[in-house]
Structures are given as structure tokens and as C-alpha cells.
Design a protein around this motif. Sequence first.
Motif, mmCIF file in Angstrom:
data_model
loop_
_atom_site.group_PDB
_atom_site.id
_atom_site.type_symbol
_atom_site.label_atom_id
_atom_site.label_comp_id
_atom_site.label_asym_id
_atom_site.label_seq_id
_atom_site.Cartn_x
_atom_site.Cartn_y
_atom_site.Cartn_z
ATOM 1 N N HIS A 42 -52.683 53.895 37.127
ATOM 2 C CA HIS A 42 -51.594 53.961 36.164
ATOM 3 C C HIS A 42 -50.291 53.685 36.898
ATOM 4 O O HIS A 42 -49.919 54.424 37.819
ATOM 5 C CB HIS A 42 -51.552 55.337 35.489
ATOM 6 C CG HIS A 42 -50.840 55.328 34.183
ATOM 7 N ND1 HIS A 42 -49.524 54.941 34.052
ATOM 8 C CD2 HIS A 42 -51.263 55.640 32.922
ATOM 9 C CE1 HIS A 42 -49.157 55.027 32.783
ATOM 10 N NE2 HIS A 42 -50.201 55.442 32.077
ATOM 11 N N ALA A 43 -49.592 52.629 36.500
ATOM 12 C CA ALA A 43 -48.382 52.218 37.209
ATOM 13 C C ALA A 43 -47.285 53.266 37.129
ATOM 14 O O ALA A 43 -46.503 53.422 38.077
ATOM 15 C CB ALA A 43 -47.878 50.893 36.635
ATOM 16 N N ALA A 44 -47.204 54.005 36.033
ATOM 17 C CA ALA A 44 -46.129 54.975 35.850
ATOM 18 C C ALA A 44 -46.366 56.268 36.619
ATOM 19 O O ALA A 44 -45.463 56.788 37.279
ATOM 20 C CB ALA A 44 -45.946 55.278 34.369
ATOM 21 N N SER A 45 -47.572 56.791 36.548
ATOM 22 C CA SER A 45 -47.874 58.087 37.179
ATOM 23 C C SER A 45 -48.486 57.962 38.569
ATOM 24 O O SER A 45 -48.457 58.915 39.354
ATOM 25 C CB SER A 45 -48.825 58.893 36.288
ATOM 26 O OG SER A 45 -50.098 58.256 36.223
ATOM 27 N N GLU A 101 -59.299 45.839 40.429
ATOM 28 C CA GLU A 101 -58.545 46.984 39.931
ATOM 29 C C GLU A 101 -57.724 46.579 38.716
ATOM 30 O O GLU A 101 -57.161 45.486 38.669
ATOM 31 C CB GLU A 101 -57.615 47.526 41.019
ATOM 32 C CG GLU A 101 -56.824 48.749 40.603
ATOM 33 C CD GLU A 101 -55.888 49.238 41.685
ATOM 34 O OE1 GLU A 101 -55.988 50.415 42.076
ATOM 35 O OE2 GLU A 101 -55.050 48.429 42.149
ATOM 36 N N LEU A 102 -57.672 47.458 37.718
ATOM 37 C CA LEU A 102 -56.858 47.227 36.530
ATOM 38 C C LEU A 102 -55.637 48.139 36.596
ATOM 39 O O LEU A 102 -55.769 49.345 36.805
ATOM 40 C CB LEU A 102 -57.662 47.534 35.264
ATOM 41 C CG LEU A 102 -58.918 46.676 35.031
ATOM 42 C CD1 LEU A 102 -59.649 47.135 33.771
ATOM 43 C CD2 LEU A 102 -58.549 45.195 34.922
ATOM 44 N N ILE A 103 -54.456 47.547 36.420
ATOM 45 C CA ILE A 103 -53.208 48.301 36.453
ATOM 46 C C ILE A 103 -52.796 48.623 35.013
ATOM 47 O O ILE A 103 -52.584 47.723 34.203
ATOM 48 C CB ILE A 103 -52.084 47.508 37.138
ATOM 49 C CG1 ILE A 103 -52.553 46.989 38.498
ATOM 50 C CG2 ILE A 103 -50.834 48.383 37.279
ATOM 51 C CD1 ILE A 103 -52.984 48.059 39.453
ATOM 52 N N VAL A 104 -52.709 49.911 34.717
ATOM 53 C CA VAL A 104 -52.395 50.362 33.361
ATOM 54 C C VAL A 104 -50.913 50.694 33.244
ATOM 55 O O VAL A 104 -50.366 51.440 34.065
ATOM 56 C CB VAL A 104 -53.230 51.611 32.996
ATOM 57 C CG1 VAL A 104 -52.893 52.086 31.589
ATOM 58 C CG2 VAL A 104 -54.720 51.296 33.114
ATOM 59 N N LEU A 105 -50.268 50.145 32.217
ATOM 60 C CA LEU A 105 -48.875 50.468 31.934
ATOM 61 C C LEU A 105 -48.762 51.575 30.893
ATOM 62 O O LEU A 105 -47.810 52.341 30.899
ATOM 63 C CB LEU A 105 -48.126 49.221 31.446
ATOM 64 C CG LEU A 105 -48.060 48.047 32.428
ATOM 65 C CD1 LEU A 105 -47.278 46.895 31.797
ATOM 66 C CD2 LEU A 105 -47.424 48.470 33.733
ATOM 67 N N SER A 106 -49.731 51.633 29.989
ATOM 68 C CA SER A 106 -49.703 52.652 28.938
ATOM 69 C C SER A 106 -51.105 52.913 28.431
ATOM 70 O O SER A 106 -51.870 51.977 28.204
ATOM 71 C CB SER A 106 -48.807 52.195 27.774
ATOM 72 O OG SER A 106 -48.729 53.196 26.783
#
Length: 213
Positions: A42-45, A101-106
Motif C-alpha cells: 500500500h503506497a500510502a501506509s 508486486e502490485l502497488i495499491v493506492l486505495s
Amino acid sequence: MHRRIFCITSLTTAVFAKPASISAAMLPLPGPLNARRLQLRHAASGATFSGIYHNGLRADPGALAELSEVLADTRTGETRSFDVAALDIAWEMGRRQRMAELIVLSGYRTVATNREVNGAVNSQHLRAAALDLQIPKARFGSFGEEAIELGRGGVGLYPTHGFIHLDSGPVRHWTDNGEPTPTAPMARRPPPRTAAEQRIDRIAEAWANSRQR
């Protein structure tokens, strides 16, 4: 002598038993080739998950709990059991695109967070059934086209911000301006969307803008 004959007879009977007599409970579970593995960040956390979440027959409750934590609402930390169908779509796309890897924004959003980013009242994020994935520019076109061709759930393309929305809701697709993508086959084009549905187009963009505040 009688005992030896009995043993031989029993062995012969077992060897030549009809396959139909084998209980389904005796069949082996799917091996590693059937397992579904995800690696998310998760890009944010900064939260991550790496491992098998599904053995080919059923999802693993422990892995789902971990994934739900990774995909929690980033404003409040609140979690909701994430939709396996949405995870399966992300897994399938990662497999097809050979993305390690998958980068999640939300991921999941609470009602308050969804309101903050101007989300629709029926957003798939509210039911933990949507993922906004950051996609490299070089891979953006092929990822988007293949996601639409997959024909599972919603696909939103946001090339300006470099991410693609995937969800397990009704099959539909849109671009930044809310129009059906030109790469989609005519037979798969969805019916005209309502004003409320079109607001979904702006959810990911609003979310991205909120992260820059």
C-alpha cells in the motif's frame, strides 16, 4: 497358507477396485501450481502482504485477515473483510502481466473517507471490493486492455495519474472523462451510466489529490 491366500486376494481386490469407489475426501488437495499468491504494497501506509491467499479451492482465512489489514482505510485504520473476487481479479492481472508486486493506492474506504474524496454513495471501495493500482507508464496500455478483455468487474483507466481501478462489481469500463474506452469491443460496451455511477470516475483522482495535501 490360508492366511497368505487371503492376503493375496485382498490385495488383488484393492488393486482392481473401481475408481468410482474412491471417496472424494481421499483426493489430494491442489498443489502449489493451483495456489494463488499475491504480493501487495500500500503506497500510502507502507503495509505489505506477500504469500498464498487461496489454495485453488478456497481462500485462507488467515491470509484474508492480513490482506484486509493491508487494504484498510488509510485515514482511520478501519478494516473490512476484503472481497475475494476483487483479490482474484488483481491476482489474475498480476499473473498475466507478470508483475511481481502490485502497488495499491486505495483499497477499503469508510463512509467518511469516501465522502472526503467525493466518492459515490455506492462506491465499490465501501464494500472492500475495489483496488486502485499504480501502473508503470510503459505497462499502462497493455494492462488496461487486458483488464477490459478479462470481462470481470469494473475497470477505470486514469493515465494522467498513472493508476487503474479494478473492482468486482458490474462489468463496465471508463476513462478519465467517463467515456467507454475505444479499445473495448462494441459488444461489451455498457449501457449509459447514471450520474451517480459517473461519479465513480472521479473517486480515484480525488483520492490522489487528497494525498498531495
